[in-house]
Design an enzyme around this catalytic site. Sequence first.
Site, PDB file in Angstrom:
ATOM      1  N   ARG A 276      -7.443  -0.019   1.296  1.00  0.00           N
ATOM      2  CA  ARG A 276      -8.008  -1.292   0.860  1.00  0.00           C
ATOM      3  C   ARG A 276      -8.609  -1.195  -0.545  1.00  0.00           C
ATOM      4  O   ARG A 276      -8.689  -2.184  -1.262  1.00  0.00           O
ATOM      5  CB  ARG A 276      -9.043  -1.784   1.878  1.00  0.00           C
TER       6      ARG A 276
ATOM      7  N   LYS B  34       0.855  -1.193   0.000  1.00  0.00           N
ATOM      8  CA  LYS B  34       0.000   0.000   0.000  1.00  0.00           C
ATOM      9  C   LYS B  34       0.888   1.240   0.000  1.00  0.00           C
ATOM     10  O   LYS B  34       1.759   1.385   0.851  1.00  0.00           O
ATOM     11  CB  LYS B  34      -0.902  -0.006   1.230  1.00  0.00           C
TER      12      LYS B  34
ATOM     13  N   ASP C 297     -11.684   7.400   4.580  1.00  0.00           N
ATOM     14  CA  ASP C 297     -10.417   7.103   5.239  1.00  0.00           C
ATOM     15  C   ASP C 297     -10.100   5.608   5.219  1.00  0.00           C
ATOM     16  O   ASP C 297      -9.060   5.192   5.704  1.00  0.00           O
ATOM     17  CB  ASP C 297     -10.430   7.629   6.675  1.00  0.00           C
TER      18      ASP C 297
ATOM     19  N   ASP D 295      -2.050  10.571   3.485  1.00  0.00           N
ATOM     20  CA  ASP D 295      -3.450  10.223   3.705  1.00  0.00           C
ATOM     21  C   ASP D 295      -4.108  11.229   4.629  1.00  0.00           C
ATOM     22  O   ASP D 295      -3.926  11.189   5.839  1.00  0.00           O
ATOM     23  CB  ASP D 295      -3.560   8.813   4.297  1.00  0.00           C
TER      24      ASP D 295
ATOM     25  N   GLU E 182      -9.246   3.966   2.630  1.00  0.00           N
ATOM     26  CA  GLU E 182      -8.860   4.111   1.230  1.00  0.00           C
ATOM     27  C   GLU E 182      -7.838   3.098   0.756  1.00  0.00           C
ATOM     28  O   GLU E 182      -7.840   2.697  -0.413  1.00  0.00           O
ATOM     29  CB  GLU E 182      -8.335   5.532   0.983  1.00  0.00           C
TER      30      GLU E 182
ATOM     31  N   ASP F  51       1.933   6.493   5.453  1.00  0.00           N
ATOM     32  CA  ASP F  51       0.920   5.579   4.941  1.00  0.00           C
ATOM     33  C   ASP F  51       1.354   4.877   3.660  1.00  0.00           C
ATOM     34  O   ASP F  51       0.579   4.114   3.078  1.00  0.00           O
ATOM     35  CB  ASP F  51      -0.406   6.315   4.731  1.00  0.00           C
TER      36      ASP F  51
ATOM     37  N   LYS G  95      -8.933  13.244   8.837  1.00  0.00           N
ATOM     38  CA  LYS G  95      -8.287  12.846  10.089  1.00  0.00           C
ATOM     39  C   LYS G  95      -8.132  14.055  11.002  1.00  0.00           C
ATOM     40  O   LYS G  95      -7.833  15.155  10.538  1.00  0.00           O
ATOM     41  CB  LYS G  95      -6.906  12.240   9.811  1.00  0.00           C
TER      42      LYS G  95
END
Length: 463
Positions: free
Chosen positions: A316, A230, A312, A235, A314, A253, A242
């Site tokens: 996946r 990933k 959030d 992010d 995201e 991230d 967030k």
Amino acid sequence: MITFSSQAKHDKDATVVLLVSGQTYAHFKKELEKGEIFPVIEGGKTSLFVGLGKIEKLSLTDLRIQVRKACLCAYLQKAKTVEIVPHRRDDAAVIAIIEGIAIGTYAWDKYKSKDKNDKTIKDKQITIAVETKKIFTDALAVCQGVKLTRDLVNDNADTVTSDYLEKTVRALIKGHKNTSLEVLDRKQLKAKGLNLHLAVNQASNKEPKLIIVRYNGGKKNEGYTAIIGKGMTFDTGGLNLKPTGSIETMKIDMAGAAAVCGVLKNTMALKINKNLLFVLGIAENSIGSAAYKPGDVIIGYAGKSVEIGNTDAEGRLVLADAFAYLVKNYKPAKMIDLATLTGACVVALGFDHTGLFSNCDELARQLLEAAHKTDDRAWRLPVYAELKEYIKSPIADLKNTSSIKGGGASTAAEFLHQFTEGTTWAHLDIAGSAYTEGAGRMYYGYGATGAGVRLLTHYLLNN
């Protein structure tokens, strides 16, 4: 720089002697407590005696911690050359000493003002008083892969963009004829229908990319193992923004994609004899008028529709499209992904263990064994059939968030599982283990740890 010498020569600016309880060295007879450091300075040279405690209670983690502490102590600050005398010379202990130096003394200081009189550990020539072995030089090479990963994770989000990661990958495979590269940019992602990936990135001015390296190191008829990372270069959480206290470290991230780079570097250095795919799913989850929205339904590459319950969740989505693209176009025998995927995994396991999920007990066993051997720790958590009920949507095939509270690491893993199409698969949730703040933990300083690199390199070398 770390080198080896078959025996201690005492010809360096400083000599570090590691001692367990009851062990003496030359004329030094003092009994040291665990963690105690005793300096002896004679004729401009320093001898540093380091207490490791009782041998029966000394773990390899403890050994790494004590080596790190000794190497960073003030007594060695001015030394340009350092000799380390191990308390024992078995392979596991020496590798732990190597990692205590190379991993334990790592510091991210690219943007700090430099004092020309401050000699850091990077400026020192360190010699370990053991005979050179391939297993030791291999351990040094693995540490370089860990360092690359840490450097990538620690740097600024606007530096380590998709373009930067592509350049990094191209540099790693340059000159290696047994590799090939496929890079899908925004235009190609759109043409091929990787719409989940595109949705995550659509508010960003950075280019989204899916980078795939094919490495042919095994037999022609051998299946490929895909290592997938990933790569959210930053992010924000998207429109589910967030809060302060969570957003500040979100440059990390992309730690999964960075770990893939580290394992790729190690594969090149060690010439691992397997057929492998190295995959980076890269995007930036930004906010703005173009951002994808909660409630949207998006059809990804696999043809499955996904309701967006939370922007959030995201990573996946990007991984789902990557999985589907690999299964259809590369048909890997196994897929292993690394992702800073869920805060729920941190709640479950804390920061010292990676969460491991798998649809194959044998693969899980092999990965756990590699985690134990390397101290790149992992703990298995469950995925099971009933979890699919929790990620169903009334308006789409799936939802990217769960309908229940709790078990968030498992429901996120199950979402990924839905895109494996029966492929043997394991998921490493490194949300807690990839980064450490404050004074650090174990033998890591502040910042990225390189979680997953040692684990997967060992797995690939031994399975």
